[in-house]
Design a protein around this motif. Structure first.
Motif, PDB file in Angstrom:
ATOM      1  N   GLU A  57       0.859  -1.181   0.000  1.00  0.00           N
ATOM      2  CA  GLU A  57       0.000   0.000   0.000  1.00  0.00           C
ATOM      3  C   GLU A  57       0.893   1.227   0.000  1.00  0.00           C
ATOM      4  OE1 GLU A  57      -2.437  -0.464   3.474  1.00  0.00           O
ATOM      5  OE2 GLU A  57      -3.618  -2.064   2.560  1.00  0.00           O
ATOM      6  N   ASN A  58       0.888   1.953  -1.116  1.00  0.00           N
ATOM      7  CA  ASN A  58       1.782   3.102  -1.300  1.00  0.00           C
ATOM      8  C   ASN A  58       3.222   2.632  -1.133  1.00  0.00           C
ATOM      9  OD1 ASN A  58      -0.379   4.920  -1.759  1.00  0.00           O
ATOM     10  ND2 ASN A  58      -0.771   4.909   0.427  1.00  0.00           N
ATOM     11  N   ASP A  59       3.950   3.121  -0.117  1.00  0.00           N
ATOM     12  CA  ASP A  59       5.340   2.687   0.073  1.00  0.00           C
ATOM     13  C   ASP A  59       5.488   1.771   1.282  1.00  0.00           C
ATOM     14  OD1 ASP A  59       5.047   4.500   2.135  1.00  0.00           O
ATOM     15  OD2 ASP A  59       6.946   5.517   1.773  1.00  0.00           O
ATOM     16  N   GLN A  60       4.407   1.064   1.624  1.00  0.00           N
ATOM     17  CA  GLN A  60       4.423   0.157   2.768  1.00  0.00           C
ATOM     18  C   GLN A  60       4.056  -1.257   2.334  1.00  0.00           C
ATOM     19  OE1 GLN A  60       1.891   1.627   5.894  1.00  0.00           O
ATOM     20  NE2 GLN A  60       2.640   3.712   5.653  1.00  0.00           N
ATOM     21  N   ILE A  61       4.651  -2.231   3.026  1.00  0.00           N
ATOM     22  CA  ILE A  61       4.245  -3.625   2.834  1.00  0.00           C
ATOM     23  C   ILE A  61       3.684  -4.110   4.161  1.00  0.00           C
ATOM     24  CG2 ILE A  61       6.564  -4.562   3.286  1.00  0.00           C
ATOM     25  CD1 ILE A  61       5.733  -6.731   1.076  1.00  0.00           C
ATOM     26  N   VAL A  62       2.579  -4.850   4.062  1.00  0.00           N
ATOM     27  CA  VAL A  62       1.898  -5.359   5.240  1.00  0.00           C
ATOM     28  C   VAL A  62       2.236  -6.838   5.379  1.00  0.00           C
ATOM     29  CG1 VAL A  62      -0.335  -5.698   6.374  1.00  0.00           C
ATOM     30  CG2 VAL A  62       0.018  -3.720   4.869  1.00  0.00           C
ATOM     31  N   HIS A  66       0.821 -11.271  10.567  1.00  0.00           N
ATOM     32  CA  HIS A  66       0.254 -10.583  11.730  1.00  0.00           C
ATOM     33  C   HIS A  66      -0.040  -9.108  11.493  1.00  0.00           C
ATOM     34  CE1 HIS A  66       2.483 -14.051  13.563  1.00  0.00           C
ATOM     35  NE2 HIS A  66       1.256 -14.245  13.983  1.00  0.00           N
ATOM     36  N   GLY A  67       0.127  -8.630  10.277  1.00  0.00           N
ATOM     37  CA  GLY A  67      -0.284  -7.279   9.924  1.00  0.00           C
ATOM     38  C   GLY A  67       0.692  -6.163  10.226  1.00  0.00           C
ATOM     39  N   ALA A  68       1.910  -6.476  10.647  1.00  0.00           N
ATOM     40  CA  ALA A  68       2.900  -5.412  10.864  1.00  0.00           C
ATOM     41  C   ALA A  68       3.176  -4.721   9.533  1.00  0.00           C
ATOM     42  CB  ALA A  68       4.190  -5.988  11.439  1.00  0.00           C
ATOM     43  N   ARG A  69       3.427  -3.424   9.609  1.00  0.00           N
ATOM     44  CA  ARG A  69       3.713  -2.642   8.405  1.00  0.00           C
ATOM     45  C   ARG A  69       5.165  -2.195   8.418  1.00  0.00           C
ATOM     46  NH1 ARG A  69      -0.455  -0.271   5.469  1.00  0.00           N
ATOM     47  NH2 ARG A  69      -2.486  -1.035   6.148  1.00  0.00           N
ATOM     48  N   PHE A  70       5.774  -2.224   7.218  1.00  0.00           N
ATOM     49  CA  PHE A  70       7.155  -1.775   7.057  1.00  0.00           C
ATOM     50  C   PHE A  70       7.208  -0.791   5.889  1.00  0.00           C
ATOM     51  CE2 PHE A  70       7.461  -5.801   9.161  1.00  0.00           C
ATOM     52  CZ  PHE A  70       8.518  -5.653  10.045  1.00  0.00           C
ATOM     53  N   CYS A  71       8.039   0.227   6.034  1.00  0.00           N
ATOM     54  CA  CYS A  71       8.276   1.169   4.954  1.00  0.00           C
ATOM     55  C   CYS A  71       9.256   0.529   3.965  1.00  0.00           C
ATOM     56  CB  CYS A  71       8.845   2.477   5.501  1.00  0.00           C
ATOM     57  SG  CYS A  71       9.203   3.677   4.194  1.00  0.00           S
ATOM     58  N   ILE A  72       8.867   0.437   2.728  1.00  0.00           N
ATOM     59  CA  ILE A  72       9.719  -0.163   1.698  1.00  0.00           C
ATOM     60  C   ILE A  72      10.932   0.730   1.421  1.00  0.00           C
ATOM     61  CG2 ILE A  72       9.823  -0.809  -0.746  1.00  0.00           C
ATOM     62  CD1 ILE A  72       6.817  -1.651  -0.408  1.00  0.00           C
ATOM     63  N   ARG A  73      10.775   2.024   1.551  1.00  0.00           N
ATOM     64  CA  ARG A  73      11.869   2.967   1.271  1.00  0.00           C
ATOM     65  C   ARG A  73      12.970   2.920   2.334  1.00  0.00           C
ATOM     66  NH1 ARG A  73      10.030   6.592  -2.701  1.00  0.00           N
ATOM     67  NH2 ARG A  73       7.782   6.492  -2.995  1.00  0.00           N
ATOM     68  N   THR A  74      12.568   2.760   3.613  1.00  0.00           N
ATOM     69  CA  THR A  74      13.536   2.871   4.711  1.00  0.00           C
ATOM     70  C   THR A  74      13.706   1.602   5.530  1.00  0.00           C
ATOM     71  OG1 THR A  74      11.890   3.581   6.333  1.00  0.00           O
ATOM     72  CG2 THR A  74      12.925   5.308   4.969  1.00  0.00           C
ATOM     73  N   GLY A  75      12.786   0.644   5.392  1.00  0.00           N
ATOM     74  CA  GLY A  75      12.808  -0.567   6.198  1.00  0.00           C
ATOM     75  C   GLY A  75      12.192  -0.396   7.572  1.00  0.00           C
ATOM     76  N   ALA A  76      11.776   0.809   7.925  1.00  0.00           N
ATOM     77  CA  ALA A  76      11.248   1.100   9.259  1.00  0.00           C
ATOM     78  C   ALA A  76      10.005   0.270   9.566  1.00  0.00           C
ATOM     79  CB  ALA A  76      10.915   2.582   9.386  1.00  0.00           C
ATOM     80  N   ALA A  77       9.948  -0.238  10.800  1.00  0.00           N
ATOM     81  CA  ALA A  77       8.736  -0.900  11.293  1.00  0.00           C
ATOM     82  C   ALA A  77       7.758   0.214  11.655  1.00  0.00           C
ATOM     83  CB  ALA A  77       9.057  -1.753  12.505  1.00  0.00           C
ATOM     84  N   LEU A  78       6.554   0.154  11.097  1.00  0.00           N
ATOM     85  CA  LEU A  78       5.586   1.237  11.267  1.00  0.00           C
ATOM     86  C   LEU A  78       4.429   0.884  12.188  1.00  0.00           C
ATOM     87  CD1 LEU A  78       5.485   2.363   7.529  1.00  0.00           C
ATOM     88  CD2 LEU A  78       6.803   3.384   9.403  1.00  0.00           C
ATOM     89  N   SER A  79       4.260  -0.405  12.496  1.00  0.00           N
ATOM     90  CA  SER A  79       3.158  -0.789  13.385  1.00  0.00           C
ATOM     91  C   SER A  79       3.473  -2.108  14.083  1.00  0.00           C
ATOM     92  CB  SER A  79       1.845  -0.907  12.603  1.00  0.00           C
ATOM     93  OG  SER A  79       1.874  -2.022  11.736  1.00  0.00           O
ATOM     94  N   ALA A  80       2.840  -2.265  15.231  1.00  0.00           N
ATOM     95  CA  ALA A  80       2.957  -3.517  15.985  1.00  0.00           C
ATOM     96  C   ALA A  80       2.344  -4.644  15.166  1.00  0.00           C
ATOM     97  CB  ALA A  80       2.247  -3.363  17.323  1.00  0.00           C
ATOM     98  N   PRO A  81       2.802  -5.852  15.352  1.00  0.00           N
ATOM     99  CA  PRO A  81       3.676  -6.310  16.417  1.00  0.00           C
ATOM    100  C   PRO A  81       5.172  -6.202  16.118  1.00  0.00           C
ATOM    101  CG  PRO A  81       2.820  -8.205  15.242  1.00  0.00           C
ATOM    102  CD  PRO A  81       2.198  -6.980  14.617  1.00  0.00           C
ATOM    103  N   ALA A  82       5.565  -5.568  15.025  1.00  0.00           N
ATOM    104  CA  ALA A  82       6.994  -5.392  14.737  1.00  0.00           C
ATOM    105  C   ALA A  82       7.463  -4.046  15.275  1.00  0.00           C
ATOM    106  CB  ALA A  82       7.250  -5.472  13.240  1.00  0.00           C
ATOM    107  N   TYR A  83       8.622  -4.047  15.898  1.00  0.00           N
ATOM    108  CA  TYR A  83       9.193  -2.821  16.454  1.00  0.00           C
ATOM    109  C   TYR A  83      10.582  -2.519  15.907  1.00  0.00           C
ATOM    110  CZ  TYR A  83       5.274  -3.277  19.590  1.00  0.00           C
ATOM    111  OH  TYR A  83       4.000  -3.400  20.078  1.00  0.00           O
TER     112      TYR A  83
END
Length: 106
Positions: A57-62, A66-83
């Motif tokens: 979704e846009n620049d994020q992969i879900v 478990h539905g954690a979101r990551f930014c494809i551009r930076t690798g940042a964890a954007l939502s739980a359960p990933a930190y």
């Protein structure tokens, strides 16, 4: 793997598409986001599952598990359960080819 590895020719990875490469050391997912290429390790830092089965979704992969979101551009964890972020890799275009390299060991 500090050398550059060819993923595909530029025209083989259209905007919105992705490709996974197994380097022997890591599974690396390469994405074409509106004509720009990004590479992340294909692993959810929450439980080690693959991210590439998930929706982009846009620049994020879900994460499909478990539905954690990551930014494809930076690798940042954007939502739980990933930190913790997932690793990113350098990408370049060389002679029309998309190339990546694992710079973690340099």
């Amino acid at each position: 793997m500090s050398e550059w590895i060819t993923v595909a020719r530029g025209e083989e990875l259209a905007p919105g598409e992705r490709r996974v490469i197994d380097t022997g050391e890591a599974q690396i997912a390469v994405f074409n986001l509106d004509g720009k290429y990004f590479a992340i390790e294909d692993v959810c830092t929450h439980d080690g599952g693959q991210l590439t089965g998930g929706v982009v979704e846009n620049d994020q992969i879900v994460c499909p598990r478990h539905g954690a979101r990551f930014c494809i551009r930076t690798g940042a964890a954007l939502s739980a359960p990933a930190y913790e972020p997932t690793h990113t890799f350098p990408v370049r275009i060389e002679n029309g080819e998309i190339q990546i390299r694992d710079s973690r060991w340099d």
